[in-house]
Design a protein around this motif. Structure first.
Motif, PDB file in Angstrom:
ATOM      1  N   ASP A   1       7.830   2.826   3.751  1.00 17.32           N
ATOM      2  CA  ASP A   1       8.145   3.382   2.201  1.00 17.32           C
ATOM      3  C   ASP A   1       7.096   3.751   1.637  1.00 17.32           C
ATOM      4  O   ASP A   1       6.997   4.562   0.517  1.00 17.32           O
ATOM      5  CB  ASP A   1       9.116   2.572   1.748  1.00 17.32           C
ATOM      6  N   LEU A   2       5.882   2.743   1.736  1.00 16.49           N
ATOM      7  CA  LEU A   2       4.811   3.004   0.972  1.00 16.49           C
ATOM      8  C   LEU A   2       3.801   3.725   1.946  1.00 16.49           C
ATOM      9  O   LEU A   2       3.431   3.137   2.747  1.00 16.49           O
ATOM     10  CB  LEU A   2       4.327   1.538   0.529  1.00 16.49           C
ATOM     11  N   GLN A   3       3.052   4.409   1.364  1.00 17.78           N
ATOM     12  CA  GLN A   3       2.017   5.449   2.200  1.00 17.78           C
ATOM     13  C   GLN A   3       0.837   4.658   2.729  1.00 17.78           C
ATOM     14  O   GLN A   3       0.652   4.653   4.067  1.00 17.78           O
ATOM     15  CB  GLN A   3       1.401   6.347   0.964  1.00 17.78           C
ATOM     16  N   ARG A   4       0.457   3.431   1.987  1.00 17.27           N
ATOM     17  CA  ARG A   4      -0.748   2.640   2.559  1.00 17.27           C
ATOM     18  C   ARG A   4      -0.415   2.176   3.904  1.00 17.27           C
ATOM     19  O   ARG A   4      -1.094   2.055   4.799  1.00 17.27           O
ATOM     20  CB  ARG A   4      -1.114   1.526   1.569  1.00 17.27           C
ATOM     21  N   TRP A   5       0.907   1.620   4.042  1.00 14.82           N
ATOM     22  CA  TRP A   5       1.129   0.849   5.292  1.00 14.82           C
ATOM     23  C   TRP A   5       1.348   1.813   6.661  1.00 14.82           C
ATOM     24  O   TRP A   5       0.881   1.511   7.591  1.00 14.82           O
ATOM     25  CB  TRP A   5       2.388   0.074   5.140  1.00 14.82           C
ATOM     26  N   ASN A   6       1.727   3.076   6.214  1.00 13.87           N
ATOM     27  CA  ASN A   6       1.540   4.134   7.011  1.00 13.87           C
ATOM     28  C   ASN A   6       0.057   4.210   7.802  1.00 13.87           C
ATOM     29  O   ASN A   6      -0.009   4.509   8.970  1.00 13.87           O
ATOM     30  CB  ASN A   6       2.207   5.494   6.840  1.00 13.87           C
TER      31      ASN A   6
ATOM     32  N   TYR B   1      -2.446 -10.143   8.392  1.00 12.22           N
ATOM     33  CA  TYR B   1      -3.167  -8.797   7.855  1.00 12.22           C
ATOM     34  C   TYR B   1      -2.918  -8.254   6.292  1.00 12.22           C
ATOM     35  O   TYR B   1      -1.627  -8.367   6.294  1.00 12.22           O
ATOM     36  CB  TYR B   1      -2.749  -7.562   8.910  1.00 12.22           C
ATOM     37  N   ASP B   2      -3.657  -8.138   5.672  1.00  7.77           N
ATOM     38  CA  ASP B   2      -3.579  -7.817   4.136  1.00  7.77           C
ATOM     39  C   ASP B   2      -2.949  -8.914   3.324  1.00  7.77           C
ATOM     40  O   ASP B   2      -3.308  -9.461   2.113  1.00  7.77           O
ATOM     41  CB  ASP B   2      -2.942  -6.647   3.975  1.00  7.77           C
ATOM     42  N   ARG B   3      -1.796  -9.562   3.814  1.00  5.22           N
ATOM     43  CA  ARG B   3      -1.107 -10.551   3.065  1.00  5.22           C
ATOM     44  C   ARG B   3      -1.146 -11.815   4.035  1.00  5.22           C
ATOM     45  O   ARG B   3      -0.965 -11.856   4.976  1.00  5.22           O
ATOM     46  CB  ARG B   3       0.349 -10.144   2.675  1.00  5.22           C
ATOM     47  N   LEU B   4      -1.407 -13.047   3.042  1.00 10.99           N
ATOM     48  CA  LEU B   4      -1.258 -14.192   3.694  1.00 10.99           C
ATOM     49  C   LEU B   4      -0.030 -14.629   4.215  1.00 10.99           C
ATOM     50  O   LEU B   4       0.917 -14.598   3.372  1.00 10.99           O
ATOM     51  CB  LEU B   4      -2.058 -15.238   2.850  1.00 10.99           C
TER      52      LEU B   4
ATOM     53  N   ASN C   1       9.689  -6.397  -4.531  1.00 15.68           N
ATOM     54  CA  ASN C   1       9.123  -5.505  -3.460  1.00 15.68           C
ATOM     55  C   ASN C   1       8.216  -4.576  -4.051  1.00 15.68           C
ATOM     56  O   ASN C   1       8.144  -3.469  -3.459  1.00 15.68           O
ATOM     57  CB  ASN C   1      10.557  -5.003  -3.134  1.00 15.68           C
ATOM     58  N   TRP C   2       7.548  -4.779  -5.277  1.00 15.46           N
ATOM     59  CA  TRP C   2       6.456  -3.960  -5.569  1.00 15.46           C
ATOM     60  C   TRP C   2       7.357  -2.783  -6.063  1.00 15.46           C
ATOM     61  O   TRP C   2       6.637  -1.455  -5.925  1.00 15.46           O
ATOM     62  CB  TRP C   2       5.430  -3.529  -4.832  1.00 15.46           C
ATOM     63  N   SER C   3       8.422  -2.607  -6.160  1.00 16.62           N
ATOM     64  CA  SER C   3       9.416  -1.386  -6.380  1.00 16.62           C
ATOM     65  C   SER C   3       9.125  -0.579  -7.664  1.00 16.62           C
ATOM     66  O   SER C   3       9.184  -1.157  -8.616  1.00 16.62           O
ATOM     67  CB  SER C   3      10.810  -1.732  -6.280  1.00 16.62           C
TER      68      SER C   3
ATOM     69  N   SER D   1      -0.416  -3.849 -11.167  1.00 14.62           N
ATOM     70  CA  SER D   1      -1.030  -4.380 -10.016  1.00 14.62           C
ATOM     71  C   SER D   1      -1.325  -3.355  -8.909  1.00 14.62           C
ATOM     72  O   SER D   1      -2.239  -3.641  -8.214  1.00 14.62           O
ATOM     73  CB  SER D   1      -0.427  -5.600  -9.640  1.00 14.62           C
ATOM     74  N   ASN D   2      -0.364  -2.377  -8.795  1.00 16.64           N
ATOM     75  CA  ASN D   2      -0.591  -1.301  -7.675  1.00 16.64           C
ATOM     76  C   ASN D   2      -0.178  -0.118  -7.999  1.00 16.64           C
ATOM     77  O   ASN D   2       0.484   0.134  -9.308  1.00 16.64           O
ATOM     78  CB  ASN D   2       0.094  -1.989  -6.418  1.00 16.64           C
ATOM     79  N   ASP D   3      -0.109   0.830  -7.253  1.00 16.81           N
ATOM     80  CA  ASP D   3       0.144   2.156  -7.601  1.00 16.81           C
ATOM     81  C   ASP D   3       1.820   2.472  -7.417  1.00 16.81           C
ATOM     82  O   ASP D   3       2.295   3.279  -8.213  1.00 16.81           O
ATOM     83  CB  ASP D   3      -0.264   3.268  -6.478  1.00 16.81           C
TER      84      ASP D   3
ATOM     85  N   GLN E   1      -3.590   0.443  -7.767  1.00  8.42           N
ATOM     86  CA  GLN E   1      -4.305  -0.183  -6.570  1.00  8.42           C
ATOM     87  C   GLN E   1      -3.616   0.811  -5.508  1.00  8.42           C
ATOM     88  O   GLN E   1      -2.356   0.673  -5.150  1.00  8.42           O
ATOM     89  CB  GLN E   1      -4.039  -1.649  -6.347  1.00  8.42           C
ATOM     90  N   ASP E   2      -4.416   1.058  -4.533  1.00  9.04           N
ATOM     91  CA  ASP E   2      -4.227   1.807  -3.352  1.00  9.04           C
ATOM     92  C   ASP E   2      -4.741   3.153  -3.075  1.00  9.04           C
ATOM     93  O   ASP E   2      -4.857   3.804  -2.019  1.00  9.04           O
ATOM     94  CB  ASP E   2      -2.644   1.666  -2.975  1.00  9.04           C
ATOM     95  N   CYS E   3      -4.790   3.970  -4.370  1.00 11.41           N
ATOM     96  CA  CYS E   3      -5.166   5.195  -4.234  1.00 11.41           C
ATOM     97  C   CYS E   3      -4.208   6.032  -3.440  1.00 11.41           C
ATOM     98  O   CYS E   3      -4.513   6.903  -2.770  1.00 11.41           O
ATOM     99  CB  CYS E   3      -6.622   5.480  -3.736  1.00 11.41           C
TER     100      CYS E   3
HETATM  101  C1  BGC Z   1      -1.100  -4.894  -0.986  1.00 13.28           C
HETATM  102  C2  BGC Z   1      -0.966  -3.628  -1.992  1.00 13.28           C
HETATM  103  C3  BGC Z   1       0.065  -2.805  -1.858  1.00 13.28           C
HETATM  104  C4  BGC Z   1       1.215  -3.938  -2.154  1.00 13.28           C
HETATM  105  C5  BGC Z   1       2.776  -3.077  -2.081  1.00 13.28           C
HETATM  106  C6  BGC Z   1       0.149  -5.705  -1.303  1.00 13.28           C
HETATM  107  O1  BGC Z   1       0.277  -7.086  -0.571  1.00 13.28           O
HETATM  108  O2  BGC Z   1      -2.310  -5.360  -0.964  1.00 13.28           O
HETATM  109  O3  BGC Z   1      -2.208  -2.738  -1.429  1.00 13.28           O
HETATM  110  O4  BGC Z   1       0.085  -2.051  -3.042  1.00 13.28           O
HETATM  111  O5  BGC Z   1       1.296  -5.082  -1.273  1.00 13.28           O
HETATM  112  O6  BGC Z   1       2.940  -2.725  -0.609  1.00 13.28           O
END
Ligand code: BGC
Length: 392
Positions: free
Chosen positions: A79-84, A155-158, A247-249, A277-279, A303-305
């Motif tokens: 759903d979020l561009q960055r993970w693609n 990866y990215d998240r602990l 969910n950063w929704s 905190s993010n886009d 965050q993420d552009c």
């Molecule tokens: C990532 C961010 C992302 C957010 C939502 C975070 O764990 O570091 O880049 O915007 O999750 O998916």
């Protein structure tokens, strides 16, 4: 919260997925032929997002992938561009390095992610790279990975409270927050201007360890100004629990911002800044402001552009975003994979910041940078991250 409700079903899901994983008819875990995912920005649908695999690359004199083994890559959502982008980059770079890849997206659903990881283990993955949905929910499935001697790279998240985690690769999350806070400090000239200024705060998912790091990085910069009265949080919502966004929704952020505007900024009171905190949270905030706030857009961080947010930046609706070049994170993670697969030690640059509850996890931190209207072309277009046409 969907994921919290599903938490109770995990045990059942685990048992079910064990069965599925061992079944020869297991559709979701089979490694289908074909090339992988489509490009960045692909939206996800359905409950189980598509699996894909890089075929053995026997061209160009590269080692046959089968020699280096199968790597499972578990991503949280399409759903979020960055993970693609992360998934695409990981698949491409692992394939180039000679690995087979089982790439799965879990629709932001914990039970789905657990099941996909179960299946990766059952299908013979030699190593797992996991961007968790909820850092606290993978302990049981990762015990199986550990029992099978399968190393895990967060990866990215602990991934929290699991001693199966070998390494962690991420961007410096505290620095992400620091840069957001500094951007607001400098844009409002907090050290010199009289103020007071009004600010509201939106952070990420409480189950994502990154959200706490980003929030504290930003608040370490901004709290002194809040304490001195130069910054006022009219809603009164400033503690992590109050400003977290499940969910950063975007939708949840939009709903909270709607309510904040109605109670505090509906009468011509100026809102000067929103720390997002993010886009995806910034998008929700911007939508709420567009719908019911009459003043000019405040300073808004992100965050993420993501493409939608860079477009908003160009249109003057969002001030900045943090650029985290996912190609670099993938490259660093592939170096880790290679080192671990060869029985060696992976390159790390932080051995003190990230304790997952079982001890410090050796980490490689990539450096985030901020992007705004003045430098986005150089960062995003000249570097080949986006094409100019993506942003029109
Ligand atoms: C990532 C961010 C992302 C957010 C939502 C975070 O764990 O570091 O880049 O915007 O999750 O998916």
């Amino acid at each position: 919260m969907k994921k919290k409700l599903l938490g109770g079903l995990l045990v059942i899901a685990l048992a079910a997925s064990l069965f599925v994983g061992c079944s020869p008819q297991s559709k979701d875990t089979s490694v289908p032929s074909g090339t992988g995912e489509s490009g960045a920005g692909t939206g996800g649908t359905g409950t189980q997002e598509s699996a894909s695999k890089a075929e053995t690359d026997e061209t160009g004199g590269k080692p046959a992938a089968a020699e280096k083994g199968l790597v499972g890559v578990s991503m949280p959502t399409k759903d979020l561009q960055r993970w693609n982008q992360d998934g695409d980059n990981m698949q491409k770079q692992l394939t180039e390095a000679g690995y087979k890849v089982d790439l799965q997206y879990a629709s932001n659903d914990i039970a789905t992610q657990v099941s996909q990881i179960e299946n990766m283990i059952a299908n013979g993955c030699k190593l797992l790279v996991i961007a968790s949905i909820d850092g606290d929910s993978l302990g049981i499935v990762l015990m199986q990975a550990k029992d099978a001697n399968i190393p895990v790279i967060a990866y990215d998240r602990l991934i929290m409270n699991s001693d199966a985690v070998t390494y962690y690769a991420t961007f410096d999350n505290y620095m992400v927050g620091t840069k957001q806070g500094e951007y607001i400090r400098d844009a409002l000239d907090l050290d010199n201007a009289a103020g007071p200024f009004n600010i509201e705060i939106f952070t990420g998912d409480p189950g994502d360890n990154n959200a706490k790091f980003v929030y504290s990085g930003a608040m370490d910069v901004l709290s002194p100004y809040i304490d001195s009265g130069k910054l006022a949080v009219k809603s009164g919502q400033k503690n992590f629990e109050k400003v977290a966004t499940a969910n950063w929704s975007s939708e949840s952020a939009q709903n909270r911002m709607d309510a904040i505007i109605a109670s505090n900024y509906g009468n011509g009171t100026k809102l000067d800044a929103v720390l997002c905190s993010n886009d995806s949270t910034a998008l929700g905030v911007t939508n709420a402001l567009a719908a019911s706030y009459t003043g000019p857009y405040p300073i808004i961080t992100g965050q993420d552009c993501d493409i939608a947010n860079v477009k908003n930046m160009i249109a003057g609706k969002q001030s900045m975003s943090i650029f985290k070049d996912t190609r670099d994170l993938a490259a660093q993670t592939v170096k880790m994979v290679d080192a671990v697969m060869q029985g060696g030690e992976a390159p790390v640059n932080d051995t003190k910041s990230y304790d997952n509850g079982t001890g410090i996890i050796p980490t490689y931190l990539c450096e985030p940078v901020f992007a705004d209207i003045n430098n986005y072309k150089e960062l995003l277009i000249d570097s080949g991250y986006y094409k100019e046409s993506d942003l029109q």
